[in-house]
Design a protein around this motif. Structure first.
Motif, PDB file in Angstrom:
ATOM      1  N   UNK A 414       0.817  -1.213   0.000  1.00 41.56           N
ATOM      2  CA  UNK A 414       0.000   0.000   0.000  1.00 41.56           C
ATOM      3  C   UNK A 414       0.849   1.261   0.000  1.00 41.56           C
ATOM      4  N   UNK A 415       1.886   1.308   0.848  1.00 41.59           N
ATOM      5  CA  UNK A 415       2.716   2.506   0.958  1.00 41.59           C
ATOM      6  C   UNK A 415       3.385   2.883  -0.340  1.00 41.59           C
ATOM      7  N   UNK A 416       4.010   1.918  -0.993  1.00 39.38           N
ATOM      8  CA  UNK A 416       4.702   2.199  -2.253  1.00 39.38           C
ATOM      9  C   UNK A 416       3.710   2.601  -3.335  1.00 39.38           C
ATOM     10  N   UNK A 417       2.605   1.873  -3.455  1.00 37.74           N
ATOM     11  CA  UNK A 417       1.631   2.152  -4.510  1.00 37.74           C
ATOM     12  C   UNK A 417       1.038   3.551  -4.364  1.00 37.74           C
ATOM     13  N   UNK A 418       0.640   3.908  -3.144  1.00 42.58           N
ATOM     14  CA  UNK A 418       0.055   5.228  -2.943  1.00 42.58           C
ATOM     15  C   UNK A 418       1.114   6.319  -3.034  1.00 42.58           C
ATOM     16  N   UNK A 419       2.361   6.000  -2.660  1.00 42.01           N
ATOM     17  CA  UNK A 419       3.436   6.962  -2.817  1.00 42.01           C
ATOM     18  C   UNK A 419       3.684   7.293  -4.278  1.00 42.01           C
ATOM     19  N   UNK A 420       3.747   6.265  -5.121  1.00 42.34           N
ATOM     20  CA  UNK A 420       3.949   6.478  -6.555  1.00 42.34           C
ATOM     21  C   UNK A 420       2.775   7.241  -7.150  1.00 42.34           C
ATOM     22  N   UNK A 421       1.548   6.906  -6.719  1.00 39.65           N
ATOM     23  CA  UNK A 421       0.380   7.610  -7.237  1.00 39.65           C
ATOM     24  C   UNK A 421       0.394   9.076  -6.827  1.00 39.65           C
ATOM     25  N   UNK A 422       0.852   9.366  -5.618  1.00 42.42           N
ATOM     26  CA  UNK A 422       0.959  10.753  -5.189  1.00 42.42           C
ATOM     27  C   UNK A 422       1.970  11.508  -6.042  1.00 42.42           C
ATOM     28  N   UNK A 423       3.065  10.834  -6.405  1.00 42.92           N
ATOM     29  CA  UNK A 423       4.046  11.460  -7.286  1.00 42.92           C
ATOM     30  C   UNK A 423       3.422  11.772  -8.647  1.00 42.92           C
ATOM     31  N   UNK A 424       2.619  10.867  -9.169  1.00 42.83           N
ATOM     32  CA  UNK A 424       1.954  11.121 -10.444  1.00 42.83           C
ATOM     33  C   UNK A 424       1.029  12.331 -10.332  1.00 42.83           C
ATOM     34  N   UNK A 425       0.393  12.484  -9.177  1.00 38.08           N
ATOM     35  CA  UNK A 425      -0.454  13.656  -8.963  1.00 38.08           C
ATOM     36  C   UNK A 425       0.404  14.928  -8.939  1.00 38.08           C
ATOM     37  N   UNK A 426       1.560  14.867  -8.280  1.00 36.12           N
ATOM     38  CA  UNK A 426       2.439  16.028  -8.194  1.00 36.12           C
ATOM     39  C   UNK A 426       2.980  16.413  -9.566  1.00 36.12           C
ATOM     40  N   UNK A 427       3.440  15.410 -10.318  1.00 34.08           N
ATOM     41  CA  UNK A 427       3.960  15.681 -11.665  1.00 34.08           C
ATOM     42  C   UNK A 427       2.854  16.227 -12.560  1.00 34.08           C
ATOM     43  N   UNK A 428       1.668  15.620 -12.478  1.00 29.97           N
ATOM     44  CA  UNK A 428       0.541  16.094 -13.273  1.00 29.97           C
ATOM     45  C   UNK A 428       0.170  17.528 -12.935  1.00 29.97           C
ATOM     46  N   UNK A 429       0.157  17.842 -11.637  1.00 31.39           N
ATOM     47  CA  UNK A 429      -0.166  19.203 -11.220  1.00 31.39           C
ATOM     48  C   UNK A 429       0.855  20.195 -11.762  1.00 31.39           C
ATOM     49  N   UNK A 430       2.145  19.834 -11.663  1.00 34.75           N
ATOM     50  CA  UNK A 430       3.193  20.717 -12.169  1.00 34.75           C
ATOM     51  C   UNK A 430       3.057  20.919 -13.679  1.00 34.75           C
ATOM     52  N   UNK A 431       2.753  19.839 -14.396  1.00 32.15           N
ATOM     53  CA  UNK A 431       2.562  19.948 -15.842  1.00 32.15           C
ATOM     54  C   UNK A 431       1.371  20.835 -16.176  1.00 32.15           C
TER      55      UNK A 431
END
Length: 500
Positions: A414-431
């Motif tokens: 759970x930790x790794x999966x949600x961590x990676x998904x949060x990164x995708x949210x951060x990258x998407x927001x920055x884009x």
């Protein structure tokens, strides 16, 4: 005042959550939910609390807009690096101790930032913001604690609230930033955040501490490569507009990100206990959810730039409303309120129809709001209405994405999966922010002049198109959301509802 508003919103969510529970529910469940929601709220507020204060920082420190923008960039980079690492460490050693460490660093960074404002030191403020960015690890750890410490039937609702709360905090911070700077002063942006972070830390001490799900040594090589990769990628994205997308620095950062990504995959494929188990996140369900998150975040977060900037445009430009920075922040208030209201609705739809339905509804809301603004933006009520619709879309979509991410993997990941998904949210927001900024810049008549109205119309349409692209991509997410854990949760919900 804004601290009281944040706590009041949390209390409202808790009352809504508890109203669905039986009277014999153990009190410890309420402590768990309160602690997790408050921690995520504080982290969400911290990420954007300085957005409305950047002009004030420029005057306070006598620095350029590019220099003070690092108070945002430093937090984003630190958060992006820490988030997946914290999730992986939580999977390995237990979520509670890692959460406590993140909150301690969060509190320490907040104190440093507040003192730096008082002392008038911009470098110290940037350092404090980087330390504050460790709060990014709170998000995957909160998911992990919710999944391992609460009854299965309660997990989807709490995860939906966590996903919504992160967005509520970010939106609320943009609303209150300007008034706080104009009122008690810029330092109180951080002293106020410290109160929430300290309360979250006190509640986190009382959280259950189940045994770690794995044992082994920390994958330092993987952590280093992932950190370098994320820093290169996000720094290139965030600075592309100011440095030039074709500049040697930006191209070098992107090239370095590619090389580090290749090295990371090679190393993680050979390590016995990798920081990020690529075999888990490369499955169809996690990959699909992460890609949808990237596109949806880009569409949703475009509003962070579009709405306030449009509202501040002088009326002499032929459009806009000539609002001050503090007044423009209030434009985000309907967005924050709608996000708060949509979180529980997303949980309800997810329990009945699966996570794809509220996610799709959220994408439709965003597309409708941007499409509406493309043809009607001459009155303030139109901007408020569109903000509310985007907020509803944000609450529906990201609450659903939290559950889709959790359901796509086994509990121990759970930790790794949600961590990676949060990164995708951060990258998407920055884009999303950078694409919006670039489009508006190309529509400017010259340096220091606002973009043309046509540039805004085009940007509204493109943002709506991104939301529709996310809607189309939802079809790639498996209907059953993949994991045995997800099936167990849905079966528990059906059993309880049948008993009632």
């Amino acid at each position: 005042m804004w601290i009281a508003l944040g706590i009041a919103a949390l209390v409202g969510l808790l009352r809504r959550f508890r109203s669905r529970q039986k009277r014999d529910t153990p009190a410890s469940e309420s402590v768990i939910v309160a602690g997790l929601l408050l921690a995520v709220l504080a982290a969400g507020i911290a990420q954007t609390i300085v957005a409305g204060a950047l002009p004030a920082f420029g005057e306070l420190f006598g620095a350029s807009a590019t220099a003070v923008a690092w108070t945002l960039t430093a937090f984003m980079l630190s958060s992006a690096v820490v988030t997946p690492i914290a999730g992986g460490l939580g999977d390995l050693f237990g979520y509670r101790p890692v959460l406590l460490g993140c909150l301690v660093c969060f509190c320490a960074g907040t104190v440093v930032a507040a003192l730096a404002v008082t002392a008038g030191s911009l470098p110290t403020l940037i350092a404090g913001r980087a330390l504050q960015g460790v709060a990014g690890g709170v998000f995957p750890l909160a998911f992990g604690i919710a999944r391992t410490s609460l009854p299965a039937v309660r997990v989807p609702g709490v995860i939906a609230l966590l996903g919504a709360m992160f967005g509520i905090g970010g939106s609320a911070a943009m609303v209150i930033g300007g008034p706080v700077v104009d009122g008690p002063g810029a330092a109180w942006l951080f002293w106020g955040t410290l109160v929430l972070a300290a309360l979250a830390l006190l509640l986190a001490v009382r959280l259950p501490a189940p045994g770690a799900r794995g044992r082994g040594r920390v994958d330092l090589a993987g952590a280093g490569l992932l950190s370098g990769l994320l820093v290169c990628l996000l720094l290139g994205v965030s600075q592309g507009a100011s440095w030039g997308w074709g500049s040697a620095r930006v191209l070098g950062l992107f090239g370095g990100a590619v090389l580090l990504a290749v090295a990371f995959v090679v190393v993680e494929s050979r390590v016995a206990r990798p920081l990020v188990d690529l075999r888990v996140i490369r499955r169809r369900a996690p990959v699909s959810v992460n890609l949808v998150t990237l596109v949806t975040a880009a569409a949703m977060f475009a509003s962070v730039t579009l709405f306030p900037q449009f509202a501040q445009t002088p009326m002499t430009a032929g459009y806009g409303f000539g609002l001050s920075a503090a007044q423009a922040g209030l434009v985000m208030l309907p967005l924050a309120v709608a996000t708060l209201a949509a979180g529980p609705v997303s949980a309800m739809l997810g329990r009945r129809f699966g996570g794809r339905v509220p996610l799709g509804c959220g994408a439709v809301c965003a597309a409708v709001a941007y499409g509406f603004l493309a043809v009607a933006h001459g009155s303030m009520w139109q901007l408020y209405l569109a903000g509310a619709i985007v907020g509803a879309g944000y609450g529906l979509a990201f609450a659903a994405l939290g559950n889709l991410t959790v359901d796509s993997v086994e509990p121990r990941h759970t930790g790794v999966a949600t961590g990676v998904n949060t990164i995708m949210r951060t990258v998407g927001a920055a884009l999303g922010v950078q694409i919006t900024t670039a489009l508006l810049a190309t529509g400017s008549r010259g340096a220091g002049t606002p973009p043309t109205e046509a540039a805004y119309t085009l940007t509204f349409l493109l943002s709506g198109g991104l939301a529709l692209l996310g809607l189309v991509m939802i079809a790639a997410i498996p209907r059953r959301e993949g994991s045995p854990a997800g099936a167990l949760v849905r079966e528990s919900v059906r059993v309880e509802e049948g008993a009632r």
